[in-house]
Design a protein around this motif. Sequence first.
Motif, PDB file in Angstrom:
ATOM      1  N   THR A 268     -25.969 -61.402   7.358  1.00 20.88           N
ATOM      2  CA  THR A 268     -24.515 -60.607   7.811  1.00 20.88           C
ATOM      3  C   THR A 268     -23.969 -61.414   6.225  1.00 20.88           C
ATOM      4  O   THR A 268     -22.776 -61.085   6.366  1.00 20.88           O
ATOM      5  CB  THR A 268     -24.502 -62.732   8.591  1.00 20.88           C
TER       6      THR A 268
ATOM      7  N   LEU B  50     -23.615 -57.771   5.343  1.00 21.55           N
ATOM      8  CA  LEU B  50     -22.817 -57.127   6.626  1.00 21.55           C
ATOM      9  C   LEU B  50     -21.225 -57.365   6.337  1.00 21.55           C
ATOM     10  O   LEU B  50     -20.123 -56.757   5.884  1.00 21.55           O
ATOM     11  CB  LEU B  50     -22.674 -57.380   7.936  1.00 21.55           C
ATOM     12  N   GLN B  51     -20.679 -58.766   6.553  1.00 20.48           N
ATOM     13  CA  GLN B  51     -19.852 -58.848   5.595  1.00 20.48           C
ATOM     14  C   GLN B  51     -19.003 -58.980   4.422  1.00 20.48           C
ATOM     15  O   GLN B  51     -18.093 -58.830   4.413  1.00 20.48           O
ATOM     16  CB  GLN B  51     -19.508 -60.274   5.391  1.00 20.48           C
TER      17      GLN B  51
ATOM     18  N   ARG C  51     -22.715 -47.558   8.209  1.00 19.65           N
ATOM     19  CA  ARG C  51     -22.981 -47.326   9.000  1.00 19.65           C
ATOM     20  C   ARG C  51     -24.376 -45.891   9.406  1.00 19.65           C
ATOM     21  O   ARG C  51     -24.187 -44.828   8.860  1.00 19.65           O
ATOM     22  CB  ARG C  51     -22.781 -47.460  10.594  1.00 19.65           C
TER      23      ARG C  51
ATOM     24  N   GLY D 254     -28.149 -54.958  13.422  1.00 17.83           N
ATOM     25  CA  GLY D 254     -26.383 -55.548  12.916  1.00 17.83           C
ATOM     26  C   GLY D 254     -25.847 -54.551  13.207  1.00 17.83           C
ATOM     27  O   GLY D 254     -24.593 -53.523  12.297  1.00 17.83           O
TER      28      GLY D 254
ATOM     29  N   TYR E 135     -25.562 -50.704  10.945  1.00 19.57           N
ATOM     30  CA  TYR E 135     -26.186 -50.430   9.909  1.00 19.57           C
ATOM     31  C   TYR E 135     -26.806 -50.734   9.048  1.00 19.57           C
ATOM     32  O   TYR E 135     -27.532 -50.463   7.779  1.00 19.57           O
ATOM     33  CB  TYR E 135     -25.038 -51.851   9.101  1.00 19.57           C
TER      34      TYR E 135
END
Length: 362
Positions: free
Chosen positions: A106, A109-110, A116, A134, A137
């Motif tokens: 995470t 991803l953040q 993607r 995810g 992604y």
Amino acid sequence: MIRARLVALALAGVSLAACSASSGSGGAAASTYPSGSYGAPVTVTLLAHDSFAVSKSLLTAFERRTGITVKVVTGGDAGEVVNKAVLTAGNPEGDVLFGVDNTLLTRALQGGVFERYVSPEDADLRPELKDQTGGGYVTPIDYGDVCVDADTGWFAKHHLSVPQTLADLTRPAYRGLLVAENPATSSPGLAFLLATVARYGDPGWLTYWKALKANGLTVVNSWDDAYNGEFSAAGKGTHPLVVSYGTDPAAAIVFAPSPKPSTPDIAVMDDSCFRQVEYAGVLAGTKHVAAARAVVDWLLSPAVQADVPGSMFVLPARAGVAIPEVFQKWTARPANPLSVPPAEITANRSSWIETWTEAIGQ
């Protein structure tokens, strides 16, 4: 996953082959995958943690088939690699990243690390991993469990039962026997911290760790320090209990000199196991999108997946891949490994580590 002994894999190759079953779906029949042209010769930089490994023959075959040269750049523990990727998001130092795990996903991803990409090979993932992308992604590449391992020879010599549960580790009988890694500096250390969060909740995990500390817990900064430096079954260490991996009994057979022992001298405490999943993804901002995607597909190809146990001592994410016999026989397979929801990890990871450091850090 930091596993310094992987440096010795080249030396262990013959022994592993001797312990392994036939390659099945991951064998030569799959070695022509993937194929296709990616235009002019291109170099894809694959960023990874220090424990990334793949057989050289597979890498060479992929490069010859596709015209893609893969430059592997390792950069420390998974946490270090992810932190650097976050800082360079959008202007990456590579094209593909391997090794971000479910405790750090995470954060990546953040941070906008990945673009993607849903690999067509995702259809062949193990069922329990198909929804762990995810949001499209990243692609799961391997999985394994971080667990407490025990030196069975030491316990037999001292006429003491091997502990079976996390609660057992706080009993006086096991005082001073456990060495664990610092969760602020070590991936398995963080996994073990999360295992205790999963078992005892928040803030119950802190009470548990205080009990461990009161019972003589030793903390070191890395897996190498813990396993190769402190664990009695691995060398000259004095601790018969260590936070390490569920594949260690299989590794004990692989790395043992011939004639191989019939049983390993390491047992896994299933009650302590936390499931780790490692992913690969295309880095946002890459100038080689098609080639980077091909590398992700290749990492999930049958041939590379069949290579995963012997190369990195974890298990393949792809379903139907034959696993070497020594791993089938001796790898811990906890029925219900501990886990923490990704959103909960994201919300609390930093504060848990800070709290742990203040209360337990040595």
